[in-house]
Design a protein around this motif. Structure first.
Motif, PDB file in Angstrom:
ATOM      1  N   ASN A  79     -27.792  21.200  33.350  1.00  9.65           N
ATOM      2  CA  ASN A  79     -27.053  20.755  34.542  1.00  9.65           C
ATOM      3  C   ASN A  79     -25.735  21.495  34.733  1.00  9.65           C
ATOM      4  O   ASN A  79     -24.873  21.049  35.508  1.00  9.65           O
ATOM      5  N   ALA A  80     -25.556  22.634  34.056  1.00  7.74           N
ATOM      6  CA  ALA A  80     -24.392  23.490  34.247  1.00  7.74           C
ATOM      7  C   ALA A  80     -24.711  24.852  33.644  1.00  7.74           C
ATOM      8  O   ALA A  80     -25.570  24.975  32.764  1.00  7.74           O
ATOM      9  N   THR A  81     -24.010  25.876  34.120  1.00 10.67           N
ATOM     10  CA  THR A  81     -24.074  27.199  33.507  1.00 10.67           C
ATOM     11  C   THR A  81     -22.885  27.321  32.571  1.00 10.67           C
ATOM     12  O   THR A  81     -21.730  27.312  33.017  1.00 10.67           O
ATOM     13  N   VAL A  82     -23.157  27.372  31.284  1.00 11.65           N
ATOM     14  CA  VAL A  82     -22.097  27.344  30.279  1.00 11.65           C
ATOM     15  C   VAL A  82     -22.019  28.695  29.586  1.00 11.65           C
ATOM     16  O   VAL A  82     -23.033  29.238  29.131  1.00 11.65           O
ATOM     17  N   THR A  83     -20.820  29.242  29.513  1.00 13.07           N
ATOM     18  CA  THR A  83     -20.579  30.505  28.813  1.00 13.07           C
ATOM     19  C   THR A  83     -19.469  30.303  27.808  1.00 13.07           C
ATOM     20  O   THR A  83     -18.607  29.424  27.963  1.00 13.07           O
ATOM     21  N   GLY A  84     -19.471  31.098  26.761  1.00 12.27           N
ATOM     22  CA  GLY A  84     -18.452  30.976  25.727  1.00 12.27           C
ATOM     23  C   GLY A  84     -17.905  32.325  25.328  1.00 12.27           C
ATOM     24  O   GLY A  84     -18.603  33.338  25.353  1.00 12.27           O
ATOM     25  N   ASN A  85     -16.634  32.341  24.956  1.00 10.74           N
ATOM     26  CA  ASN A  85     -15.965  33.526  24.441  1.00 10.74           C
ATOM     27  C   ASN A  85     -15.132  33.089  23.251  1.00 10.74           C
ATOM     28  O   ASN A  85     -13.998  32.645  23.400  1.00 10.74           O
ATOM     29  N   GLY A  86     -15.760  33.138  22.060  1.00  5.86           N
ATOM     30  CA  GLY A  86     -15.101  32.565  20.903  1.00  5.86           C
ATOM     31  C   GLY A  86     -15.024  31.064  21.035  1.00  5.86           C
ATOM     32  O   GLY A  86     -16.023  30.400  21.320  1.00  5.86           O
ATOM     33  N   ALA A  87     -13.830  30.517  20.865  1.00  2.27           N
ATOM     34  CA  ALA A  87     -13.652  29.070  20.983  1.00  2.27           C
ATOM     35  C   ALA A  87     -13.556  28.609  22.423  1.00  2.27           C
ATOM     36  O   ALA A  87     -13.642  27.409  22.705  1.00  2.27           O
ATOM     37  N   SER A  88     -13.362  29.539  23.358  1.00  6.95           N
ATOM     38  CA  SER A  88     -13.183  29.183  24.769  1.00  6.95           C
ATOM     39  C   SER A  88     -14.537  28.986  25.440  1.00  6.95           C
ATOM     40  O   SER A  88     -15.439  29.802  25.275  1.00  6.95           O
ATOM     41  N   VAL A  89     -14.663  27.902  26.199  1.00  8.43           N
ATOM     42  CA  VAL A  89     -15.906  27.561  26.877  1.00  8.43           C
ATOM     43  C   VAL A  89     -15.622  27.339  28.354  1.00  8.43           C
ATOM     44  O   VAL A  89     -14.603  26.742  28.720  1.00  8.43           O
ATOM     45  N   SER A  90     -16.518  27.830  29.192  1.00  9.01           N
ATOM     46  CA  SER A  90     -16.417  27.615  30.634  1.00  9.01           C
ATOM     47  C   SER A  90     -17.758  27.145  31.155  1.00  9.01           C
ATOM     48  O   SER A  90     -18.800  27.687  30.795  1.00  9.01           O
ATOM     49  N   ALA A  91     -17.748  26.116  31.994  1.00  8.19           N
ATOM     50  CA  ALA A  91     -18.976  25.562  32.572  1.00  8.19           C
ATOM     51  C   ALA A  91     -18.809  25.486  34.082  1.00  8.19           C
ATOM     52  O   ALA A  91     -17.792  24.971  34.573  1.00  8.19           O
ATOM     53  N   THR A  92     -19.802  25.982  34.808  1.00  8.94           N
ATOM     54  CA  THR A  92     -19.780  25.905  36.266  1.00  8.94           C
ATOM     55  C   THR A  92     -21.014  25.163  36.755  1.00  8.94           C
ATOM     56  O   THR A  92     -22.028  25.098  36.071  1.00  8.94           O
ATOM     57  N   ASN A  93     -20.908  24.615  37.940  1.00  8.92           N
ATOM     58  CA  ASN A  93     -22.005  23.845  38.516  1.00  8.92           C
ATOM     59  C   ASN A  93     -23.237  24.709  38.720  1.00  8.92           C
ATOM     60  O   ASN A  93     -23.164  25.939  38.809  1.00  8.92           O
ATOM     61  N   VAL A  94     -24.401  24.045  38.802  1.00 12.09           N
ATOM     62  CA  VAL A  94     -25.628  24.701  39.229  1.00 12.09           C
ATOM     63  C   VAL A  94     -25.868  24.356  40.695  1.00 12.09           C
ATOM     64  O   VAL A  94     -25.050  23.674  41.316  1.00 12.09           O
ATOM     65  N   SER A  95     -26.975  24.806  41.255  1.00 11.61           N
ATOM     66  CA  SER A  95     -27.157  24.731  42.704  1.00 11.61           C
ATOM     67  C   SER A  95     -27.134  23.317  43.255  1.00 11.61           C
ATOM     68  O   SER A  95     -26.670  23.078  44.372  1.00 11.61           O
ATOM     69  N   TYR A  96     -27.617  22.331  42.468  1.00 11.76           N
ATOM     70  CA  TYR A  96     -27.804  21.001  43.032  1.00 11.76           C
ATOM     71  C   TYR A  96     -26.675  20.017  42.744  1.00 11.76           C
ATOM     72  O   TYR A  96     -26.718  18.879  43.203  1.00 11.76           O
ATOM     73  N   ASN A  97     -25.658  20.387  41.965  1.00 11.96           N
ATOM     74  CA  ASN A  97     -24.617  19.407  41.655  1.00 11.96           C
ATOM     75  C   ASN A  97     -23.203  19.929  41.898  1.00 11.96           C
ATOM     76  O   ASN A  97     -22.241  19.402  41.345  1.00 11.96           O
ATOM     77  N   GLY A  98     -23.082  20.958  42.755  1.00 13.08           N
ATOM     78  CA  GLY A  98     -21.744  21.472  43.056  1.00 13.08           C
ATOM     79  C   GLY A  98     -21.043  20.734  44.170  1.00 13.08           C
ATOM     80  O   GLY A  98     -19.814  20.641  44.190  1.00 13.08           O
ATOM     81  N   ASN A  99     -21.809  20.204  45.123  1.00 12.95           N
ATOM     82  CA  ASN A  99     -21.211  19.509  46.263  1.00 12.95           C
ATOM     83  C   ASN A  99     -20.935  18.058  45.912  1.00 12.95           C
ATOM     84  O   ASN A  99     -21.863  17.265  45.727  1.00 12.95           O
ATOM     85  N   LEU A 100     -19.680  17.702  45.814  1.00 16.09           N
ATOM     86  CA  LEU A 100     -19.269  16.334  45.496  1.00 16.09           C
ATOM     87  C   LEU A 100     -18.311  15.840  46.563  1.00 16.09           C
ATOM     88  O   LEU A 100     -17.345  16.522  46.918  1.00 16.09           O
ATOM     89  N   GLY A 101     -18.593  14.653  47.082  1.00 17.79           N
ATOM     90  CA  GLY A 101     -17.655  14.028  47.979  1.00 17.79           C
ATOM     91  C   GLY A 101     -16.423  13.543  47.231  1.00 17.79           C
ATOM     92  O   GLY A 101     -16.413  13.457  45.990  1.00 17.79           O
ATOM     93  N   ALA A 102     -15.373  13.221  47.946  1.00 15.54           N
ATOM     94  CA  ALA A 102     -14.143  12.740  47.313  1.00 15.54           C
ATOM     95  C   ALA A 102     -14.441  11.544  46.415  1.00 15.54           C
ATOM     96  O   ALA A 102     -15.071  10.577  46.839  1.00 15.54           O
ATOM     97  N   GLY A 103     -14.030  11.626  45.161  1.00 17.61           N
ATOM     98  CA  GLY A 103     -14.233  10.533  44.213  1.00 17.61           C
ATOM     99  C   GLY A 103     -15.609  10.463  43.599  1.00 17.61           C
ATOM    100  O   GLY A 103     -15.867   9.603  42.756  1.00 17.61           O
ATOM    101  N   GLN A 104     -16.510  11.350  44.000  1.00 16.90           N
ATOM    102  CA  GLN A 104     -17.856  11.310  43.458  1.00 16.90           C
ATOM    103  C   GLN A 104     -17.956  12.122  42.165  1.00 16.90           C
ATOM    104  O   GLN A 104     -17.130  12.995  41.902  1.00 16.90           O
ATOM    105  N   SER A 105     -19.007  11.807  41.366  1.00 11.86           N
ATOM    106  CA  SER A 105     -19.128  12.391  40.031  1.00 11.86           C
ATOM    107  C   SER A 105     -20.509  12.978  39.786  1.00 11.86           C
ATOM    108  O   SER A 105     -21.486  12.613  40.445  1.00 11.86           O
ATOM    109  N   THR A 106     -20.573  13.856  38.820  1.00 12.25           N
ATOM    110  CA  THR A 106     -21.816  14.354  38.266  1.00 12.25           C
ATOM    111  C   THR A 106     -21.591  14.626  36.785  1.00 12.25           C
ATOM    112  O   THR A 106     -20.443  14.601  36.319  1.00 12.25           O
TER     113      THR A 106
END
Length: 459
Positions: A410-437
């Motif tokens: 449910n996310a595209t996760v990349t790592g560089n040593g201890a640093s981690v970055s996660a970005t949304n995938v196609s179906y869970n990037g659009n969130l209304g105000a206050g909404q969660s995934t």
């Protein structure tokens, strides 16, 4: 594994009447149990089996397999045992050790006697009565393990002969275990080498269920060549659902000598309807079905194409498995298994404040360890939009103690040593105000596993 015969009679699916629907009586909750047609834990949290079969009785030295199976995200393992009728008996001390390995690796343990495979057609097979004798002889190591152990009385207890006796033999075995004081959830396999092409289990399931004083049975279908179309899969499983009877897929594969099962439909239908499954099998297959090995030579770092599909593919283990809450003090996980389609967003949580507070209009992110075992853990991150809608998000953090992310969903996760970055995938990037995934991952750790500080930003 085992030999299966031609199943042309599967075309009878449309000709047989459905299972009769009756209201199921309530029973006292002791450990894992069935409630309203679903397997739940003692605290009432639904538990959906997501695991594999492991041929312990033939490979007793492969005890590291339990940790390796867990490391790939499974929440359960079905363990092949022998009562000594056909193979070397797994004695009480060995079974106790198997249970301890399951518990140490935070797996639910489904224990089965394999000697019954194909009784009535396979001359060397054992009866369900002999399997019941075996379980009763193990009472001292099984009692008190109801939170962790499901007893699968006997594997594929009839072949294609004598299967008309399935209901009476299964009922007798279940009632003997209950009379001996067993309160465990009990799994019962279908006849016809597990595939029930005669619909014997399907059409007698209600009467067998009614005969169990504890009303704590799980019916298990094995899906190989009989189940080669989506229609056959949905029809069979759907009739149990309509009847309110618990059903699981105790074995299935991506191919077989008796036909090519539709594994994609098995995985999608079971995910959509919260039905448990246990794929066949971890490693060590022979007799022409070596292609059903999930890893080569028990090597967790050498996944086969079948293993990649089952663990890492769409609707596979890493996307859908959730660890039993008994391993986290009985606290239910913050979310349920993600759906097969784009998941709906939910209201932001009212507890556990975010680890960071980004500017208004961006997002917040909270991090939770939902399961942990020696050397590994399952993490979950909840992303919540701020005062404005988001069309995409990015969550970042830095591990402080050498942890790492091995796989994610449910996310595209990349790592560089201890640093981690996660970005949304196609179906869970659009969130209304206050909404969660949410998104999840399997990680590694050693020494300690502190919760990192997260940052969340719009993309």
């Amino acid at each position: 594994m085992k030999t299966r015969l031609s199943v042309a009679a599967a075309t009878l699916l449309a000709l047989v009447t459905s299972v009769v629907v009756l209201v199921q009586p309530a029973h006292a909750a002791v450990g894992l149990h069935v409630s309203d047609g679903r397997l739940v834990e003692a605290n009432g949290t639904p538990f959906v089996l997501r695991g594999v079969n492991h041929a312990h009785t033939w490979y007793p030295s492969q005890t590291s397999s339990f940790a390796n199976i867990k490391s790939l995200g499974a929440n359960a393992v079905r363990v092949v045992l022998s009562n000594g009728h056909r193979w070397t008996r797994n004695d009480a001390s060995d079974v106790a050790n198997v249970i301890s390995l399951c518990k140490a690796n935070r797996l639910i343990c489904v224990l089965e006697v394999h000697d019954t495979t194909g009784y009535g057609e396979e001359g060397a097979a054992a009866t369900l009565a002999s399997a019941a004798d075996y379980w009763i002889s193990l009472a001292s190591v099984l009692r008190g393990q109801e939170n962790y152990v499901i007893i699968n009385i006997g594997n594929e207890p009839f072949g294609n002969s004598g299967y008309q006796n399935w209901a009476s033999h299964t009922t007798s075995a279940v009632q003997r275990l209950r009379a001996a004081g067993f309160e465990h959830a009990i799994m019962v396999d279908a006849p016809n080498w597990g595939q029930d092409w005669t619909f014997t289990m399907r059409d007698n399931a209600q009467s067998v269920w009614n005969a169990d004083p504890a009303r704590n049975l799980i019916f298990s279908i094995h899906m190989y060549g009989v189940f080669d179309t989506a229609a056959e899969i949905s029809d069979y499983l759907g009739r149990f659902r309509s009847a309110g009877l618990p059903i699981a897929v105790g074995e299935f594969g991506h191919d077989h000598s008796d036909g090519n099962p539709d594994e994609d439909s098995i995985l999608s239908y079971t995910r959509q309807h919260g039905i448990g499954w246990l794929g066949w099998s971890w490693s060590g297959n022979s007799g022409g079905v070596e292609y059903l090995d999930m890893v080569n030579n028990f090597n967790v770092n050498s996944l086969t194409s079948w293993g990649q599909r089952l663990f890492n593919g769409t609707n596979g283990i890493r996307e859908t498995a959730r660890e039993a809450t008994v391993y986290s003090g009985g606290t239910p996980p913050p979310t349920t298994a993600p759906p097969t389609t784009a998941p709906p967003t939910t209201a932001p949580p009212t507890t556990a404040p975010p680890t960071t507070q980004p500017p208004a209009g961006a997002c917040t992110a909270t991090y939770a360890v939902v399961g942990q075992w020696q050397g590994g853990f399952q993490g979950e991150v909840r992303v919540t939009a701020g005062g404005s809608a988001l069309s995409g998000w990015r969550v970042s953090w830095t591990f402080a103690s050498g942890q790492s992310v091995n796989q994610a969903w449910n996310a595209t996760v990349t790592g560089n040593g201890a640093s981690v970055s996660a970005t949304n995938v196609s179906y869970n990037g659009n969130l209304g105000a206050g909404q969660s995934t949410t998104f999840g991952f399997i990680g590694s750790w050693s020494g300690s596993n502190p919760v990192p500080t997260l940052s969340c930003a719009a993309r």
